[in-house]
Scaffold this motif. Sequence first.
Motif, PDB file in Angstrom:
ATOM      1  N   GLN A  67       0.842  -1.192   0.000  1.00 28.83           N
ATOM      2  CA  GLN A  67       0.000   0.000   0.000  1.00 28.83           C
ATOM      3  C   GLN A  67       0.879   1.244   0.000  1.00 28.83           C
ATOM      4  N   VAL A  68       0.466   2.243  -0.755  1.00 34.05           N
ATOM      5  CA  VAL A  68       1.144   3.530  -0.766  1.00 34.05           C
ATOM      6  C   VAL A  68       0.218   4.514  -0.075  1.00 34.05           C
ATOM      7  N   SER A  69       0.593   4.932   1.122  1.00 37.10           N
ATOM      8  CA  SER A  69      -0.238   5.852   1.906  1.00 37.10           C
ATOM      9  C   SER A  69       0.071   7.292   1.531  1.00 37.10           C
ATOM     10  N   GLY A  70      -0.970   8.097   1.436  1.00 37.25           N
ATOM     11  CA  GLY A  70      -0.797   9.524   1.173  1.00 37.25           C
ATOM     12  C   GLY A  70      -0.934   9.930  -0.267  1.00 37.25           C
ATOM     13  N   LEU A  71      -1.257   8.993  -1.149  1.00 33.78           N
ATOM     14  CA  LEU A  71      -1.450   9.361  -2.557  1.00 33.78           C
ATOM     15  C   LEU A  71      -2.752  10.122  -2.736  1.00 33.78           C
ATOM     16  N   GLU A  72      -2.722  11.133  -3.568  1.00 38.70           N
ATOM     17  CA  GLU A  72      -3.951  11.837  -3.927  1.00 38.70           C
ATOM     18  C   GLU A  72      -4.505  11.230  -5.201  1.00 38.70           C
ATOM     19  N   GLU A  73      -5.816  11.157  -5.268  1.00 36.49           N
ATOM     20  CA  GLU A  73      -6.469  10.675  -6.480  1.00 36.49           C
ATOM     21  C   GLU A  73      -6.903  11.863  -7.321  1.00 36.49           C
ATOM     22  N   ARG A  74      -6.741  11.721  -8.613  1.00 33.40           N
ATOM     23  CA  ARG A  74      -7.230  12.717  -9.571  1.00 33.40           C
ATOM     24  C   ARG A  74      -8.310  12.054 -10.392  1.00 33.40           C
ATOM     25  N   ILE A  75      -9.306  12.835 -10.773  1.00 38.24           N
ATOM     26  CA  ILE A  75     -10.391  12.298 -11.591  1.00 38.24           C
ATOM     27  C   ILE A  75     -10.136  12.652 -13.053  1.00 38.24           C
ATOM     28  N   ALA A  76     -10.391  11.691 -13.916  1.00 39.60           N
ATOM     29  CA  ALA A  76     -10.254  11.901 -15.353  1.00 39.60           C
ATOM     30  C   ALA A  76     -11.574  11.502 -16.007  1.00 39.60           C
ATOM     31  N   ASN A  77     -12.319  12.503 -16.454  1.00 41.64           N
ATOM     32  CA  ASN A  77     -13.600  12.267 -17.117  1.00 41.64           C
ATOM     33  C   ASN A  77     -13.460  12.091 -18.617  1.00 41.64           C
ATOM     34  N   THR A  78     -12.309  12.515 -19.130  1.00 45.98           N
ATOM     35  CA  THR A  78     -12.087  12.457 -20.576  1.00 45.98           C
ATOM     36  C   THR A  78     -10.685  11.921 -20.861  1.00 45.98           C
ATOM     37  N   GLU A  79     -10.511  11.475 -22.075  1.00 45.42           N
ATOM     38  CA  GLU A  79      -9.202  11.015 -22.537  1.00 45.42           C
ATOM     39  C   GLU A  79      -8.169  12.135 -22.385  1.00 45.42           C
ATOM     40  N   LYS A  80      -8.560  13.347 -22.771  1.00 48.45           N
ATOM     41  CA  LYS A  80      -7.650  14.494 -22.688  1.00 48.45           C
ATOM     42  C   LYS A  80      -7.225  14.757 -21.240  1.00 48.45           C
ATOM     43  N   ALA A  81      -8.169  14.705 -20.315  1.00 45.76           N
ATOM     44  CA  ALA A  81      -7.852  14.949 -18.901  1.00 45.76           C
ATOM     45  C   ALA A  81      -6.877  13.909 -18.374  1.00 45.76           C
ATOM     46  N   MET A  82      -7.086  12.645 -18.738  1.00 49.00           N
ATOM     47  CA  MET A  82      -6.193  11.591 -18.277  1.00 49.00           C
ATOM     48  C   MET A  82      -4.785  11.777 -18.841  1.00 49.00           C
ATOM     49  N   LEU A  83      -4.702  12.097 -20.112  1.00 51.56           N
ATOM     50  CA  LEU A  83      -3.394  12.308 -20.731  1.00 51.56           C
ATOM     51  C   LEU A  83      -2.678  13.520 -20.123  1.00 51.56           C
ATOM     52  N   GLU A  84      -3.423  14.543 -19.740  1.00 50.29           N
ATOM     53  CA  GLU A  84      -2.813  15.710 -19.097  1.00 50.29           C
ATOM     54  C   GLU A  84      -2.237  15.358 -17.726  1.00 50.29           C
ATOM     55  N   ILE A  85      -2.951  14.545 -16.959  1.00 47.04           N
ATOM     56  CA  ILE A  85      -2.446  14.101 -15.652  1.00 47.04           C
ATOM     57  C   ILE A  85      -1.162  13.299 -15.845  1.00 47.04           C
ATOM     58  N   ILE A  86      -1.172  12.404 -16.804  1.00 50.01           N
ATOM     59  CA  ILE A  86      -0.001  11.575 -17.076  1.00 50.01           C
ATOM     60  C   ILE A  86       1.164  12.431 -17.573  1.00 50.01           C
ATOM     61  N   GLU A  87       0.886  13.357 -18.466  1.00 51.73           N
ATOM     62  CA  GLU A  87       1.940  14.234 -19.003  1.00 51.73           C
ATOM     63  C   GLU A  87       2.571  15.068 -17.888  1.00 51.73           C
ATOM     64  N   PHE A  88       1.737  15.587 -16.987  1.00 51.32           N
ATOM     65  CA  PHE A  88       2.288  16.361 -15.878  1.00 51.32           C
ATOM     66  C   PHE A  88       3.162  15.475 -14.994  1.00 51.32           C
ATOM     67  N   GLY A  89       2.704  14.275 -14.687  1.00 47.98           N
ATOM     68  CA  GLY A  89       3.504  13.352 -13.881  1.00 47.98           C
ATOM     69  C   GLY A  89       4.852  13.071 -14.520  1.00 47.98           C
ATOM     70  N   HIS A  90       4.855  12.879 -15.818  1.00 52.81           N
ATOM     71  CA  HIS A  90       6.119  12.656 -16.525  1.00 52.81           C
ATOM     72  C   HIS A  90       7.020  13.885 -16.455  1.00 52.81           C
ATOM     73  N   SER A  91       6.428  15.068 -16.468  1.00 52.41           N
ATOM     74  CA  SER A  91       7.239  16.292 -16.464  1.00 52.41           C
ATOM     75  C   SER A  91       7.934  16.543 -15.131  1.00 52.41           C
ATOM     76  N   VAL A  92       7.423  15.968 -14.047  1.00 49.07           N
ATOM     77  CA  VAL A  92       8.034  16.199 -12.733  1.00 49.07           C
ATOM     78  C   VAL A  92       8.766  14.971 -12.194  1.00 49.07           C
ATOM     79  N   ARG A  93       8.825  13.904 -12.968  1.00 51.47           N
ATOM     80  CA  ARG A  93       9.522  12.710 -12.492  1.00 51.47           C
ATOM     81  C   ARG A  93      11.020  12.966 -12.426  1.00 51.47           C
TER      82      ARG A  93
END
Length: 100
Positions: A67-93
């Motif tokens: 288990q990973v405690s403390g993770l925040e969940e983001r909601i993705a209602n659209t393909e674009k929203a999901m890709l934006e969350i993923i793109e941001f995660g990649h940009s700060v890795r």
Amino acid sequence: FAYGQTGSGKTFTITDCTADAVRDLFKLAPPGFSFYMSFFEIYGGKVSDLPTEEKTCDLGGANSKIQVSGLEERIANTEKAMLEIIEFGHSVRTTHSTAA
């Protein structure tokens, strides 16, 4: 997960595979379906919640479940929203250059 030598194309390959998987998820999901996402990195013994930039999480577990405690969940209602969350995660890795 991607493992390989620096400059071998891991990020490029994973980016294309991810975009294909996201498109497939939204094609298969019923209309109006929402996805809840978490995006984390394990690097140098530290677990980080990528969408919140720099938030450290705890890794633990019991009964053979991790288990990973403390993770925040983001909601993705659209393909674009999901890709934006993923793109941001990649940009700060974490990335480092090497002499290779």
